[in-house]
Design a protein around this motif. Structure first.
Motif, short mmCIF file in Angstrom:
data_model
loop_
_atom_site.label_atom_id
_atom_site.label_comp_id
_atom_site.label_asym_id
_atom_site.label_seq_id
_atom_site.Cartn_x
_atom_site.Cartn_y
_atom_site.Cartn_z
N VAL A 568 -8.92 -9.04 -13.36
CA VAL A 568 -9.19 -7.84 -14.14
C VAL A 568 -9.00 -6.60 -13.27
CG1 VAL A 568 -11.00 -6.54 -15.33
CG2 VAL A 568 -10.73 -8.98 -15.77
N PHE A 569 -9.49 -6.66 -12.03
CA PHE A 569 -9.39 -5.53 -11.10
C PHE A 569 -7.93 -5.21 -10.79
CE2 PHE A 569 -9.53 -3.61 -6.85
CZ PHE A 569 -10.53 -2.67 -7.01
N VAL A 570 -7.15 -6.23 -10.50
CA VAL A 570 -5.73 -6.03 -10.18
C VAL A 570 -4.99 -5.47 -11.39
CG1 VAL A 570 -3.57 -7.20 -9.61
CG2 VAL A 570 -5.67 -7.78 -8.38
N LEU A 571 -5.28 -6.02 -12.57
CA LEU A 571 -4.63 -5.53 -13.79
C LEU A 571 -5.03 -4.08 -14.06
CD1 LEU A 571 -2.96 -5.96 -16.35
CD2 LEU A 571 -5.02 -6.86 -17.46
N GLY A 572 -6.31 -3.78 -13.88
CA GLY A 572 -6.78 -2.42 -14.13
C GLY A 572 -6.11 -1.41 -13.23
N GLN A 599 -14.54 0.16 -10.01
CA GLN A 599 -15.48 0.02 -8.91
C GLN A 599 -16.65 -0.87 -9.30
OE1 GLN A 599 -16.47 4.00 -7.59
NE2 GLN A 599 -14.63 4.14 -6.31
N LEU A 600 -17.09 -0.77 -10.55
CA LEU A 600 -18.14 -1.68 -11.03
C LEU A 600 -17.64 -3.13 -11.04
CD1 LEU A 600 -19.66 0.39 -13.99
CD2 LEU A 600 -20.69 -0.05 -11.76
N VAL A 601 -16.40 -3.30 -11.44
CA VAL A 601 -15.81 -4.65 -11.41
C VAL A 601 -15.78 -5.16 -9.97
CG1 VAL A 601 -13.69 -5.97 -11.78
CG2 VAL A 601 -14.46 -4.33 -13.51
N LEU A 602 -15.44 -4.29 -9.04
CA LEU A 602 -15.39 -4.70 -7.64
C LEU A 602 -16.79 -5.06 -7.12
CD1 LEU A 602 -13.76 -5.17 -5.09
CD2 LEU A 602 -13.95 -2.72 -4.58
N LEU A 653 -13.38 1.50 -3.24
CA LEU A 653 -14.81 1.60 -3.52
C LEU A 653 -15.35 2.77 -2.70
CD1 LEU A 653 -17.31 0.39 -4.95
CD2 LEU A 653 -17.66 -1.03 -2.91
N THR A 654 -15.62 3.90 -3.37
CA THR A 654 -16.05 5.12 -2.68
C THR A 654 -17.19 5.78 -3.44
OG1 THR A 654 -14.34 6.37 -3.88
CG2 THR A 654 -13.78 5.58 -1.66
N ALA A 655 -17.96 6.57 -2.71
CA ALA A 655 -19.08 7.27 -3.34
C ALA A 655 -18.61 8.39 -4.24
CB ALA A 655 -20.02 7.81 -2.26
#
Length: 659
Positions: A568-572, A599-602, A653-655
């Protein structure tokens, strides 16, 4: 202004780690003396054609129409000035394909992109001349916000004008199509101050933010809004009545604006708004650009005094002996023994170049309103400049022998490199990994660079003609390297040397090992994810119960769920990159919610990775399992760990979502 197709972003918006060398450390190894034309056999050039209107027009008529047609480019304007006069100004193709409206060099406005910076730099030098700005003073003294300290050195306007302030690249809000999102220049500058990733004066890294900050400084010290300042102090003195930095266009100019196209055969794109306007917001006719060239060819004309103008054209930073230097704002493009300064410019759809043969009183400007098929406009504008120079300012080309160090140095050069123009703190670091250049040492002792292609889209072969100095097969371009203690520090070619360098990719961004490992990891995770429902269906069909319960079942399912989250992350991210490829205006904040979702998926994937590691440990330490089962569980866990590391490493993934 920006390389805005995704491929170009991957080529130029790549990040470097913050380097620690001092300028002395970066002093290049001096190249061996290359034989002068008089000392080596030379191929005789074609006799110089006479630079007259009739000759240039005949040459352009045989050059441009076919090039536009085959490149799927809608229209172009070409202007040549000589000795303080317009020699010729020509329009080719259409400003509006549907309406068959031809390009009028005196009435059709094009978007010159980063050539706008030359107006910004000229404005800076006007204020230097007036005593209101000091090129070597901390820019914080002129701002109403602060550039955070770094490297123990302040940033100066001289750094900014030579693209050595050390900023990482910016992309968010640079190009908009919705006027409601545009901000006044000061607000645009304060949205986010990009991180400084190099010490000032150390490594050239082209910076739109730096140029925009210079324009904002002009606005502050002059007391005039930037667009109005340019109108009052450049456009009006030069009689440039069809030029503006105002966005959207004023009513009296809007009707003359050319449409912009990805390709002539496709629909036109919306008018582009450059939020940090000093970096690239200019709209102008070819005829008006002629007046700007004439002024600078007159050593500043009515804009600057001669001494101030000459500062702009003089060498201010020379990263490599043997390659062109950087002036103050203008970069050198010296060819055939002639001093040439200029600038290129790209928006998403307009692509332009301006060249001043500063000692010959000659200027060449061209702009295309389409990128064309396979970025044909980029290739075309390069060839127009080179062929124009060879036609009217030919020079014998010495037949230089191959250097005896060719084989040894080719092997030293081999490896993976990233561009100095990039980002370290946000998702654009991904582009470093995806688009880095690879140098290969060939059997004939030449080198090829994957990112440097000829017109046929084939990597050029470079032959060493002096230590750490290479020449392409046509003898039209050179490549040089800075070497310290036997290791390559950076390399570039003449066209990029003043503003963009390639440096060795660090291990954390080296695609030579990351790409194949990632391919294996994704393959393992894809098999794991896809086999889960298949195995479940087979078990249900044959009513087989594996007897997995409790914690074991939970870990088993969490591992498979983590594999699905990776897909899902790669597709997104693939879909988001596709949107960006369609138009960089997508980086106007509309993707923020999707980036946060990914980022939530990660984060969920990280939790699943912990479960996968636990699952592998549980299987490995529990007796009675087949070796294949244990090995696969360990492989899945390692694949997830590697994927999570890679995603975090390229700042997915960042703030914050500043980039």
């Amino acid at each position: 202004m920006w390389k805005v197709r995704l491929l170009a972003l991957l080529m130029t918006a790549l990040a470097l780690p913050a380097a620690a060398q001092s300028p002395a450390d970066l002093k290049p190894t001096p190249p061996a003396q290359v034989p002068a034309a008089s000392e080596a056999p030379a191929s005789a050039p074609a006799p110089a054609s006479t630079l007259t209107k009739a000759d240039v027009d005949t040459w352009l008529d045989g050059y441009m129409p076919y090039a536009l047609q085959t490149g799927d480019i809608a229209g172009a304007v070409v202007v040549v000035v000589k000795d303080g006069q317009v020699l010729t100004q020509r329009g080719f193709g259409y400003a509006d394909v549907k309406e068959k409206k031809p390009v009028d060099p005196a009435g059709t406005l094009f978007r010159p992109g980063s050539i706008s910076k030359l107006f910004t730099w000229t404005a800076v030098m006007q204020q230097v001349q007036a005593g209101k700005l000091d090129l070597d003073r901390d820019v914080n003294d002129y701002l109403d916000y602060k550039i955070p300290p770094a490297f123990g050195k302040p940033i100066t306007l001289r750094h900014i004008m030579t693209h050595t302030p050390g900023f990482e690249e910016t992309a968010k809000y640079l190009l908009l199509t919705d006027p409601k999102l545009a901000k006044p220049l000061g607000e645009a500058m304060k949205r986010w101050v990009p991180t400084r990733i190099y010490a000032p004066g150390q490594i050239p890294a082209y910076s739109n933010y730096g140029a925009s900050m210079a324009g904002y400084i002009v606005e502050r010290v002059s007391g005039e809004p930037f667009a109005q300042y340019i109108q009052n102090h450049i456009f009006t003195p030069l009689g440039m009545q069809h030029s503006t930095f105002v966005q959207p266009l004023p009513a009296n100019l809007a009707g003359g604006m050319s449409k912009g196209y990805e390709q002539a055969s496709k629909d036109p794109q919306p008018f582009e708004i450059i939020d940090m306007s000093p970096a690239g917001a200019l709209s102008a006719t070819g005829a008006d650009m002629a007046q700007f060239m004439i002024a600078h060819l007159a050593h500043g004309g009515p804009l600057l005094d001669k001494a101030t103008a000459e500062q702009m054209y003089a060498n201010a930073n020379t990263p490599y002996p043997g390659l062109p230097a950087m002036g103050l704002g203008f970069y050198h493009e010296d060819r055939n023994g002639h001093r040439i300064v200029g600038h290129g410019g790209d928006t998403d759809v307009f692509h332009s170049d301006l060249h001043l043969f500063i000692d010959d009183g000659v200027g060449l400007y061209m702009s295309f309103n389409s990128a064309g098929r396979e970025a044909a406009a980029h290739v075309l504008r390069e060839h127009v400049f080179v062929d124009f120079t060879d036609r009217y300012f030919p020079q014998p080309k010495p037949e230089l022998p191959t250097a005896p160090t060719a084989k040894e140095h080719a092997q030293v050069m081999a490896g993976h490199y990233v561009s100095s123009r990039g980002s370290e703190t946000n998702f654009m670091r991904l582009f470093s990994l995806l688009g880095e250049a690879q140098i290969v040492a060939n059997d004939d002792d030449t080198i090829t660079v994957s990112a440097l292609l000829d017109a046929a889209r084939v990597p050029k072969r470079w032959r060493e003609v002096g230590p750490w100095l290479w020449q392409d097969a046509e003898g039209k371009e050179r490549l040089a390297a800075v070497v310290k203690d036997g290791k390559v520090v950076m390399f570039s070619i003449g066209a990029y040397a003043p503003i963009i360098e390639f440096v060795p990719a660090p291990g954390s961004l080296n695609a030579g090992w990351i790409t194949p490992v990632m391919a294996v990891a994704l393959g393992v995770l894809a098999l794991t994810a896809l086999s889960w429902p298949v195995v479940a269906l087979v078990r249900r069909r044959y009513r087989y119960n594996p007897g997995i319960t409790g914690r074991t079942l939970i870990l088993h399912r969490a591992t498979r769920a983590a594999a699905w989250l990776v897909l899902v992350f790669v597709l997104g991210w693939g879909l988001m990159l596709s949107v960006i490829n369609h138009g960089v205006d997508a980086l106007d904040g509309r993707l923020d919610i999707w980036m946060r979702l990914m980022q939530l998926v990660l984060l969920a994937t990280i939790a699943g990775t912990v479960a996968a590691a636990w699952n592998a440990y549980d299987i490995a330490t529990r007796g009675g399992r087949r070796p294949w089962t244990t090995a696969w569980a360990v492989l899945v866990a390692l694949s997830l760990v590697f994927f999570v590391w890679a995603a975090i490493n390229v700042k997915l993934l960042t703030a914050t979502l500043n980039f």
